[in-house]
Design a protein around this motif. Structure first.
Motif, PDB file in Angstrom:
ATOM      1  N   LEU A 387       0.579  -1.442  -0.132  1.00 31.46           N
ATOM      2  CA  LEU A 387       0.150  -0.485   0.082  1.00 31.46           C
ATOM      3  C   LEU A 387       1.038   1.467  -0.109  1.00 31.46           C
ATOM      4  N   VAL A 388       0.842   2.212  -0.890  1.00 32.19           N
ATOM      5  CA  VAL A 388       1.452   3.433  -0.489  1.00 32.19           C
ATOM      6  C   VAL A 388       0.432   4.560  -0.440  1.00 32.19           C
ATOM      7  N   ALA A 389       0.463   5.003   0.411  1.00 31.24           N
ATOM      8  CA  ALA A 389      -0.095   5.790   1.376  1.00 31.24           C
ATOM      9  C   ALA A 389       0.157   6.801   0.849  1.00 31.24           C
ATOM     10  N   GLY A 390      -0.351   8.255  -0.156  1.00 25.89           N
ATOM     11  CA  GLY A 390       0.241   9.435  -0.651  1.00 25.89           C
ATOM     12  C   GLY A 390       1.211   9.738  -1.200  1.00 25.89           C
ATOM     13  N   TYR A 391       1.484  10.193  -2.720  1.00 24.42           N
ATOM     14  CA  TYR A 391       2.401   9.928  -3.143  1.00 24.42           C
ATOM     15  C   TYR A 391       4.168  10.021  -2.762  1.00 24.42           C
ATOM     16  N   PRO A 392       4.836   9.781  -2.725  1.00 28.44           N
ATOM     17  CA  PRO A 392       5.965   9.437  -2.630  1.00 28.44           C
ATOM     18  C   PRO A 392       6.801  10.439  -3.091  1.00 28.44           C
ATOM     19  N   GLY A 393       6.370  11.338  -3.888  1.00 28.46           N
ATOM     20  CA  GLY A 393       6.777  12.655  -4.005  1.00 28.46           C
ATOM     21  C   GLY A 393       7.492  12.002  -5.857  1.00 28.46           C
ATOM     22  N   THR A 394       7.847  11.139  -6.426  1.00 30.90           N
ATOM     23  CA  THR A 394       8.906   9.833  -7.459  1.00 30.90           C
ATOM     24  C   THR A 394       8.068   9.312  -8.485  1.00 30.90           C
ATOM     25  N   ARG A 395       7.914   9.214  -9.677  1.00 32.64           N
ATOM     26  CA  ARG A 395       7.547   7.724 -10.054  1.00 32.64           C
ATOM     27  C   ARG A 395       8.701   6.677  -9.530  1.00 32.64           C
ATOM     28  N   ALA A 396       9.922   7.655  -9.801  1.00 30.47           N
ATOM     29  CA  ALA A 396      10.287   6.461  -9.136  1.00 30.47           C
ATOM     30  C   ALA A 396      10.717   5.897  -7.665  1.00 30.47           C
ATOM     31  N   SER A 397      10.507   6.574  -6.930  1.00 33.82           N
ATOM     32  CA  SER A 397      10.009   6.258  -5.046  1.00 33.82           C
ATOM     33  C   SER A 397       8.596   5.254  -5.454  1.00 33.82           C
ATOM     34  N   PHE A 398       7.579   5.476  -6.234  1.00 32.46           N
ATOM     35  CA  PHE A 398       6.131   5.024  -6.423  1.00 32.46           C
ATOM     36  C   PHE A 398       6.500   3.388  -6.889  1.00 32.46           C
ATOM     37  N   TRP A 399       7.566   3.626  -7.351  1.00 35.25           N
ATOM     38  CA  TRP A 399       8.117   2.217  -8.392  1.00 35.25           C
ATOM     39  C   TRP A 399       9.035   1.328  -7.966  1.00 35.25           C
ATOM     40  N   GLN A 400       9.634   2.511  -6.522  1.00 40.12           N
ATOM     41  CA  GLN A 400      10.566   1.504  -5.898  1.00 40.12           C
ATOM     42  C   GLN A 400       9.753   1.004  -4.774  1.00 40.12           C
ATOM     43  N   GLN A 401       9.185   1.501  -4.645  1.00 37.55           N
ATOM     44  CA  GLN A 401       7.905   1.088  -3.485  1.00 37.55           C
ATOM     45  C   GLN A 401       7.281  -0.478  -3.826  1.00 37.55           C
ATOM     46  N   ALA A 402       6.330  -0.197  -5.008  1.00 41.73           N
ATOM     47  CA  ALA A 402       5.707  -1.316  -5.097  1.00 41.73           C
ATOM     48  C   ALA A 402       5.992  -2.479  -6.099  1.00 41.73           C
TER      49      ALA A 402
END
Ligand code: ZN
Ligand code: ZN
Length: 802
Positions: A387-402
């Motif tokens: 679960l990613v609650a709140g945009y982490p600031g960059t697509r790069a971090s989003f994909w890293q978390q995902a």
């Protein structure tokens, strides 16, 4: 308005993820549809290749014994470049085994030539320790790996300097420990063969600019000892990795981006929490259920389903709250299960952290809430749900978390992105193509920022006198200007052989590489006299004013006193249920216009500005968004010299009946500009890889320097960190996305999801949502008419120092 629920497409291996999503959706109240988009991502098979021929038998055998039978293609490719002396940047996803790519060349060399040395740099101590442990666990003969950071005991430091051949450290210690005292490290530098820069995408903004210059100092010192090390950069997936590597390390690096690691199928759902009916926020605005509260609810459902889940929550307190409330919800269904959800805290000891990670991997623990990926061990991956609650600031971090989700097995994993209540997140859940289809962004940093360059060049000169031939590596023209200024200020002395540091003590301890210059304000706990941390002087009034709630490693403090002259903030431990936000008055002055383009009645500029702000009060706010009260403050005004992008609109276009004009009543102009400014600040992180807290804005119906209605968006750091430049370069897509975010918000007169700002110095007043759309339409319309050939006047580099 209730749209039909989006039903994910059916696919045999997606079944498990769809079941989980259905379960989570079943928990939402009747009539609500939080899911705005569902996407399935197919599995990717592994591509393994033989060990490169240069890898010694013993090294390949040890990796085999540790479970790596063969490297993946990208690992071998990057390792091969490094072994042959070519600088390389490896930019691939989470859990793609980037460590092996640098371990191979480094270990192959050190087992054969134990007198050579290698340096490993990571942005955090925790990651460095994990990597050291991984390297040491291989127990290869000839390899003497050791950490050298702030926690290394003094008696061990001598041993490390004298004997270690692979040193694990961080940029802070490279600055204070290795470069400041390079003569004591002569042995190490003479033999330096490799420099590994891990997680290098995290070096952005002012910190990134400091690290870029630090790496140049490292290269210069190594060269003076006769070494020319090969750089191996490892990064999350980023755009233009070679260009980023050039800016960060100042070197041409071969990019390796073709990921050969396997990945299980995944289902991604975008989720917008519904508006709350019972509570309203500032000025009566509607507010949404918080992303953290929604994450807690979803986490509870997933625990009940037996899915191993990791939730990324923006703040540490939010992570704690999410796991506590998830536990409570699980306990209502099955008390025995409730112990299987935990919060991850940065303050945990490494042993506790590893236990937690192991428990999550084994399934003993089903759910963990954490703040960001860097705090976690490198080994957490293959989970059932993220679960990613709140945009982490960059697509790069989003994909890293995902990327922490997705087993290599058949079963699909679920990723849910939960929007928080702000314009950027709102925009993203309604524009899945921006979130899921666009390439990840390049990291922004600016090593030519004079506010970073000046202290860095002073340190460089103190390490070894600067010679003319050193200037190109520090950025020729910019470095020359800064050196001349340092000479004029008496910091450096010009001699025939170069520039010399004039002071007795080295300047290193006064230079904070994580701050933006100036003497830091120390945050001290009164009772214990313990130094908790430091704050940039430019940020002190806003973050450690009396009454402010201050967070440090998961603990909460309240500020009792800020002594600006002594650079000291005194705090005590306390966990109030509210947060605080400062209110300030701001004035902006144009110092120099570098770029100027005129599009009919609209003018767009980039240049240097002076922003004077004074924090005059603060608000106390409950997690629900409810405001408790406002307390006045008596603090000095602060002036920030930085860079800004701004646009102006003529009165005729704004208030007149001109075609393409906004047609606003004069009384609506301030609120319209203010709302357009807020939303634009909220959306800039999509184009400039910054946090909305890294930038600021000012809007005014009549600005003294421009003579017109003007909206400024400026960098929040002295000298700027490249954000205003990015906004200027991407002005049209940025303002178009800003308009989209406002229009697609379902509120009627403005809310935190569109035009309200959590850091507004004016209490979010006045704000005119419809007027903001009219302003943005006017600006975009004028630019597009001009681009179609109806006349522009560009005046590039219009220098006029006032
Ligand atoms: Zn809204
Ligand atoms: Zn405002």
């Amino acid at each position: 308005m209730c749209q039909a629920r989006v039903v994910p497409q059916q696919d045999a291996d997606q079944e498990r993820a769809n079941e989980l999503l259905a379960r989570v959706l079943a928990g939402t109240p009747e009539g609500e549809n939080p899911v705005t988009h569902v996407r399935t991502l197919p599995a990717r098979p592994a591509r393994c290749v033989p060990w490169p021929s240069w890898v010694p038998e013993a090294v390949a055998r040890r990796f085999g014994e540790c479970g790596v039978a063969q490297p993946w293609s990208h690992q071998a490719e990057a390792a091969d470049h490094a072994w042959h002396g070519r600088h390389v940047i490896l930019s691939t996803g989470t859990a793609s085994g980037k460590s092996l790519a640098y371990q191979l060349p480094v270990l192959s060399l050190l087992t054969q030539q134990p007198k050579r040395t290698a340096l490993y740099l990571s942005p955090t101590k925790a990651l460095g320790n994990d990597q050291l442990r991984a390297a040491a666990a291989l127990e290869l003969t000839g390899v003497r790996a050791a950490t050298f950071d702030g926690d290394t005991p003094l008696e061990e430091r001598d041993w490390v300097r004298a004997h270690a051949n692979w040193v694990f450290t961080n940029p802070d210690m490279l600055h204070h420990g290795l470069l400041a005292a390079h003569a004591r490290w002569a042995r190490f530098f003479q033999r330096l063969a490799y420099v590994v820069v891990d997680e290098c995408h995290s070096y952005r903004g002012v910190f990134g600019s400091h690290v870029a210059l630090l790496l140049r100092r490292l290269r210069r010192v190594a060269a003076r000892y006769g070494a020319n090390p090969t750089f191996v950069l490892a990064s999350a997936t980023i755009a233009e990795p070679a260009e980023f590597a050039r800016r960060l390390a100042g070197l041409g690096c071969v990019p390796v981006v073709d990921d050969g690691s396997p990945r299980g199928p995944r289902t991604i759902a975008l989720w917008e929490p519904p508006l709350l009916r019972e509570i309203t926020g500032e000025n009566g605005a509607p507010i949404r259920r918080s992303a953290g509260a929604e994450a807690a609810r979803i986490m509870a459902d997933l625990v009940i389903e037996g899915a191993r889940t990791l939730a990324f929550v923006r703040s540490r307190r939010g992570a704690e709250l999410a796991s506590v409330s998830a536990r409570r919800m699980v306990a209502e269904v099955d008390p025995a299960l409730s112990k299987r959800a935990a919060a991850y805290r940065a303050g945990y000891l490494p042993e506790d952290r590893r236990k937690l990670e192991a428990a999550l991997m084994s399934g003993e623990l089903l759910a963990v809430a954490s703040t960001n990926a860097l705090e976690l061990g490198v080994d957490i991956s293959g989970l059932d749900a993220v679960l990613v609650a709140g945009y982490p600031g960059t697509r790069a971090s989003f994909w890293q978390q995902a990327g922490r989700a997705g087993r290599t097995a058949e079963e699909a994993a679920l990723v849910v992105f939960i929007a928080k209540d702000d314009p950027l997140d709102t925009y993203l859940v309604h524009h899945p193509e921006v979130m899921l289809d666009q390439p990840v962004e390049a990291a922004v940093l600016d090593p030519a920022n004079p506010y970073v360059l000046a202290p860095q060049l002073a340190c460089a000169a103190a390490e070894l006198p600067l010679r003319a031939e050193d200037l190109p590596i520090f950025g020729e023209a910019a470095a020359r200007d800064v050196v001349d200024e340092l000479v004029a200020d008496g910091v450096l002395r010009r001699r025939p052989s170069g520039w010399y540091w004039t002071g007795r003590d080295r300047p290193h301890h006064e230079v904070s590489i994580r701050g933006s210059g100036g003497e830091q304000v120390a945050v001290v706990e009164s009772e214990t006299a313990r130094l908790l941390g430091t704050v940039d002087p430019s940020a002190a009034c806003a973050t450690v004013h009396p009454g402010a709630v201050y967070y440090h490693q998961g603990e909460t403090y309240v500020v009792d006193e800020l002594d600006f002259d002594e650079r000291l903030a005194l705090v005590h431990a306390e966990e109030p249920e509210w947060t605080t936000s400062p209110r300030d008055v701001i004035d902006i002055e144009v110092l120099q216009t570098d770029e100027k383009a005129v599009y009919g009645g609209v003018t767009v500029c980039l240049g240097r500005v002076a922003v004077t702000s004074q924090v005059v009060s603060y608000l106390r706010r409950l997690p629900s968004g409810e405001v408790l009260d406002q307390t006045p403050l008596d603090l000095p005004a602060q002036t920030l010299h930085t860079r800004a992008v701004w646009y102006t609109i003529s009165d005729a276009l704004l208030c007149g009946r001109e075609p393409g004009g906004a047609g606003l009543e004069p009384a609506r102009v301030p609120g319209s500009l203010h709302a357009a400014e807020h939303a634009a600040i909220g959306l800039l992180p999509l184009f400039a890889t910054c946090d909305r807290w890294d930038i600021g804005g000012v809007s005014t119906a009549l600005h003294a320097d421009t003579g017109e209605a003007t909206v400024f968006v400026h960098d929040g750091h002295p000298g700027g960190a490249g954000f205003a430049e990015r906004g200027h370069a991407a002005l049209v897509p940025w303002l178009a996305a800003t308009r989209e975010a406002i229009v697609s918000c379902e509120c009627s007169t403005g809310c935190p999801s569109c035009v309200q700002s959590p850091k507004c110095g004016n209490g979010n007043e006045p704000l005119d949502k419809a007027g903001a759309v009219a302003v943005l339409d006017t600006v975009l319309g004028a630019i597009s008419r001009a681009d179609r050939g109806e006349g522009t006047r560009g005046e590039s580099a219009h220098h006029g120092r006032r």
